[in-house]
Motif scaffolding. Structure first.
Motif, PDB file in Angstrom:
ATOM      1  N   GLY A   1      -1.684  -5.132   0.822  1.00  0.00           N
ATOM      2  CA  GLY A   1      -1.284  -4.220  -0.235  1.00  0.00           C
ATOM      3  C   GLY A   1      -2.376  -4.032  -1.261  1.00  0.00           C
ATOM      4  N   VAL A   2      -1.976  -3.777  -2.500  1.00  0.00           N
ATOM      5  CA  VAL A   2      -2.929  -3.612  -3.594  1.00  0.00           C
ATOM      6  C   VAL A   2      -2.446  -4.386  -4.816  1.00  0.00           C
ATOM      7  N   CYS A   3      -3.379  -4.638  -5.705  1.00  0.00           N
ATOM      8  CA  CYS A   3      -3.074  -5.256  -6.995  1.00  0.00           C
ATOM      9  C   CYS A   3      -3.635  -4.328  -8.069  1.00  0.00           C
ATOM     10  N   ILE A   4      -2.751  -3.827  -8.929  1.00  0.00           N
ATOM     11  CA  ILE A   4      -3.149  -2.877  -9.969  1.00  0.00           C
ATOM     12  C   ILE A   4      -3.366  -3.636 -11.271  1.00  0.00           C
ATOM     13  N   ALA A   5      -4.565  -3.522 -11.826  1.00  0.00           N
ATOM     14  CA  ALA A   5      -4.890  -4.169 -13.095  1.00  0.00           C
ATOM     15  C   ALA A   5      -4.563  -3.219 -14.239  1.00  0.00           C
ATOM     16  N   LEU A   6      -3.847  -3.734 -15.250  1.00  0.00           N
ATOM     17  CA  LEU A   6      -3.386  -2.919 -16.371  1.00  0.00           C
ATOM     18  C   LEU A   6      -3.847  -3.513 -17.690  1.00  0.00           C
ATOM     19  N   SER A   7      -4.276  -2.667 -18.597  1.00  0.00           N
ATOM     20  CA  SER A   7      -4.636  -3.110 -19.940  1.00  0.00           C
ATOM     21  C   SER A   7      -3.369  -3.504 -20.689  1.00  0.00           C
ATOM     22  N   ARG A   8      -3.296  -4.745 -21.125  1.00  0.00           N
ATOM     23  CA  ARG A   8      -2.096  -5.199 -21.828  1.00  0.00           C
ATOM     24  C   ARG A   8      -1.918  -4.463 -23.154  1.00  0.00           C
ATOM     25  N   SER A   9      -2.982  -4.283 -23.894  1.00  0.00           N
ATOM     26  CA  SER A   9      -2.874  -3.627 -25.200  1.00  0.00           C
ATOM     27  C   SER A   9      -2.413  -2.177 -25.060  1.00  0.00           C
ATOM     28  N   LYS A  10      -2.933  -1.462 -24.063  1.00  0.00           N
ATOM     29  CA  LYS A  10      -2.527  -0.071 -23.864  1.00  0.00           C
ATOM     30  C   LYS A  10      -1.088   0.015 -23.363  1.00  0.00           C
ATOM     31  N   LEU A  11      -0.698  -0.959 -22.564  1.00  0.00           N
ATOM     32  CA  LEU A  11       0.676  -0.988 -22.074  1.00  0.00           C
ATOM     33  C   LEU A  11       1.649  -1.236 -23.227  1.00  0.00           C
ATOM     34  N   GLU A  12       1.292  -2.158 -24.102  1.00  0.00           N
ATOM     35  CA  GLU A  12       2.151  -2.459 -25.251  1.00  0.00           C
ATOM     36  C   GLU A  12       2.286  -1.252 -26.170  1.00  0.00           C
ATOM     37  N   GLU A  13       1.217  -0.473 -26.293  1.00  0.00           N
ATOM     38  CA  GLU A  13       1.278   0.731 -27.129  1.00  0.00           C
ATOM     39  C   GLU A  13       2.283   1.742 -26.595  1.00  0.00           C
TER      40      GLU A  13
ATOM     41  N   ILE B   1       0.841  -1.193   0.000  1.00  0.00           N
ATOM     42  CA  ILE B   1       0.000   0.000   0.000  1.00  0.00           C
ATOM     43  C   ILE B   1       0.880   1.247   0.000  1.00  0.00           C
ATOM     44  N   TYR B   2       1.994   1.218   0.704  1.00  0.00           N
ATOM     45  CA  TYR B   2       2.887   2.379   0.737  1.00  0.00           C
ATOM     46  C   TYR B   2       3.428   2.692  -0.656  1.00  0.00           C
ATOM     47  N   THR B   3       3.960   1.678  -1.331  1.00  0.00           N
ATOM     48  CA  THR B   3       4.531   1.898  -2.662  1.00  0.00           C
ATOM     49  C   THR B   3       3.473   2.416  -3.631  1.00  0.00           C
ATOM     50  N   SER B   4       2.268   1.902  -3.515  1.00  0.00           N
ATOM     51  CA  SER B   4       1.213   2.314  -4.456  1.00  0.00           C
ATOM     52  C   SER B   4       0.803   3.766  -4.251  1.00  0.00           C
ATOM     53  N   ILE B   5       0.544   4.177  -3.003  1.00  0.00           N
ATOM     54  CA  ILE B   5       0.006   5.521  -2.785  1.00  0.00           C
ATOM     55  C   ILE B   5       1.098   6.580  -2.683  1.00  0.00           C
ATOM     56  N   GLU B   6       2.333   6.174  -2.396  1.00  0.00           N
ATOM     57  CA  GLU B   6       3.424   7.145  -2.266  1.00  0.00           C
ATOM     58  C   GLU B   6       4.286   7.236  -3.525  1.00  0.00           C
ATOM     59  N   LYS B   7       4.338   6.167  -4.312  1.00  0.00           N
ATOM     60  CA  LYS B   7       5.243   6.128  -5.464  1.00  0.00           C
ATOM     61  C   LYS B   7       4.503   5.977  -6.801  1.00  0.00           C
ATOM     62  N   ILE B   8       3.704   4.921  -6.925  1.00  0.00           N
ATOM     63  CA  ILE B   8       3.135   4.565  -8.226  1.00  0.00           C
ATOM     64  C   ILE B   8       2.046   5.543  -8.672  1.00  0.00           C
TER      65      ILE B   8
ATOM     66  N   ASP C   1       0.155 -12.892  -0.652  1.00  0.00           N
ATOM     67  CA  ASP C   1       1.013 -13.138   0.513  1.00  0.00           C
ATOM     68  C   ASP C   1       2.454 -12.694   0.237  1.00  0.00           C
ATOM     69  N   GLN C   2       3.002 -13.079  -0.928  1.00  0.00           N
ATOM     70  CA  GLN C   2       4.403 -12.817  -1.229  1.00  0.00           C
ATOM     71  C   GLN C   2       4.667 -11.396  -1.719  1.00  0.00           C
ATOM     72  N   TYR C   3       3.805 -10.894  -2.598  1.00  0.00           N
ATOM     73  CA  TYR C   3       4.076  -9.615  -3.251  1.00  0.00           C
ATOM     74  C   TYR C   3       3.095  -8.504  -2.872  1.00  0.00           C
ATOM     75  N   GLY C   4       1.979  -8.864  -2.273  1.00  0.00           N
ATOM     76  CA  GLY C   4       0.969  -7.891  -1.890  1.00  0.00           C
ATOM     77  C   GLY C   4       0.998  -7.562  -0.413  1.00  0.00           C
ATOM     78  N   ASP C   5       2.206  -7.552   0.168  1.00  0.00           N
ATOM     79  CA  ASP C   5       2.395  -7.150   1.564  1.00  0.00           C
ATOM     80  C   ASP C   5       1.518  -7.971   2.510  1.00  0.00           C
ATOM     81  N   ARG C   6       1.562  -9.291   2.301  1.00  0.00           N
ATOM     82  CA  ARG C   6       0.815 -10.229   3.156  1.00  0.00           C
ATOM     83  C   ARG C   6      -0.666  -9.849   3.252  1.00  0.00           C
ATOM     84  N   PHE C   7      -1.269  -9.643   2.070  1.00  0.00           N
ATOM     85  CA  PHE C   7      -2.699  -9.356   1.907  1.00  0.00           C
ATOM     86  C   PHE C   7      -3.072  -7.920   2.289  1.00  0.00           C
TER      87      PHE C   7
END
Length: 275
Positions: free
Chosen positions: A134-146, A24-31, A126-132
């Motif tokens: 944190g957050v998970c950000i959903a990204l459009s693959r097609s827009k990311l590739e563009e 949650i820290y990385t998402s709201i303070e950095k991303i 558990d491993q990457y979402g700060d032990r439940f």
């Protein structure tokens, strides 16, 4: 509680969406303030097969006289150094894909079948979402590739069982015979490509991560990828401190995307639209 329809949830299915788990820290303070995701040095990865430098040795096929002749003519040690330098320059961003599962029966509800989706992986939370928490950000693959310039590459990681997951012999040595045949520039190009292919494979034990990587090469400590128009939704679990809920609501409103809560209990996992 705001409503999300089956049609809305279909926008997250298949290859349409990639997911990034973070604290949650990385998402709201950095991303979210920068609208950027950071690509970190490959050699700082936790996977020992990724963080280890190639360090190839110099060799040639044929008799000892052939090696002596080629070694005097070609600076094999310098080429090995260039390959290590290239590997050190690689930066990666690790994302998660939806699973390729067999869909049985009719699924008319929202986010069904749930196990198909990359945001619904308890081990990833558990491993990457700060032990439940944190957050998970959903990204459009097609827009990311563009948004990716020619210096970036995006690819799905493949998984192999142990008897197939053996060292990449091509990246373990400097073949003086091949350098003489095709020239140093072309040889280095092929070796760099070999290193990319090597990190695009992982042991089958990691297969449920359904990883997708973004790779680039840079002299800077980090590289950053603009995701300002790529965000599809923001997920968090009911384990997140409620004090952050209003912050995430405002962020989701700014991006005009749904904020979705994953409710985890003894009865299982369910998803509901939070904002």
């Amino acid at each position: 509680m705001p409503f999300i329809s089956k049609e809305d949830s279909r926008e997250f299915e298949g290859e349409k969406t990639l997911y990034h788990y973070t604290s949650i820290y990385t998402s709201i303070e950095k991303i979210f303030p920068s609208n950027k995701l950071r690509l970190s040095p490959l050699i700082s990865a936790s996977d020992p097969m990724e963080l280890t430098l190639p360090s190839p040795w110099v060799s040639s096929s044929g008799y000892e006289e052939d090696f002596k002749r080629l070694n005097e003519k070609i600076a094999g040690g310098d080429i090995a150094t260039k390959i290590n330098t290239y590997y050190k320059s690689l930066r990666q961003l690790c994302l998660c894909r939806n699973s390729d599962i067999e869909v049985k029966g009719l699924h008319t509800g929202v986010f069904e079948p749930l196990d198909h989706f990359g945001f619904a992986k308890p081990r990833m939370w558990d491993q990457y979402g700060d032990r439940f928490k944190g957050v998970c950000i959903a990204l459009s693959r097609s827009k990311l590739e563009e948004k990716l310039s020619s210096s970036y590459r995006l690819f799905n990681v493949e998984y192999h069982s142990n008897h197939l997951f053996k060292p990449n012999i091509d990246s373990s040595s400097i073949d003086l015979n091949e350098i003489e045949r095709i020239g140093e520039i072309e040889y280095l190009r092929s070796k760099y490509e070999s290193e990319i292919l090597k990190i695009s494979s992982k042991h089958t034990d990691y297969r449920d991560e359904n990883e997708c990587k973004v790779i680039t090469s840079t002299e800077h400590d980090y590289s950053y990828l603009d995701i300002s128009n790529c965000i599809q939704g923001i997920f968090f679990t009911n384990k997140l401190n409620y004090a952050y809920e209003s912050i995430l609501k405002n962020i989701a409103k700014r991006y005009e995307v749904p904020l979705l809560q994953i409710h985890i209990s003894r009865r299982g996992i369910s998803v509901r639209c939070f904002a």
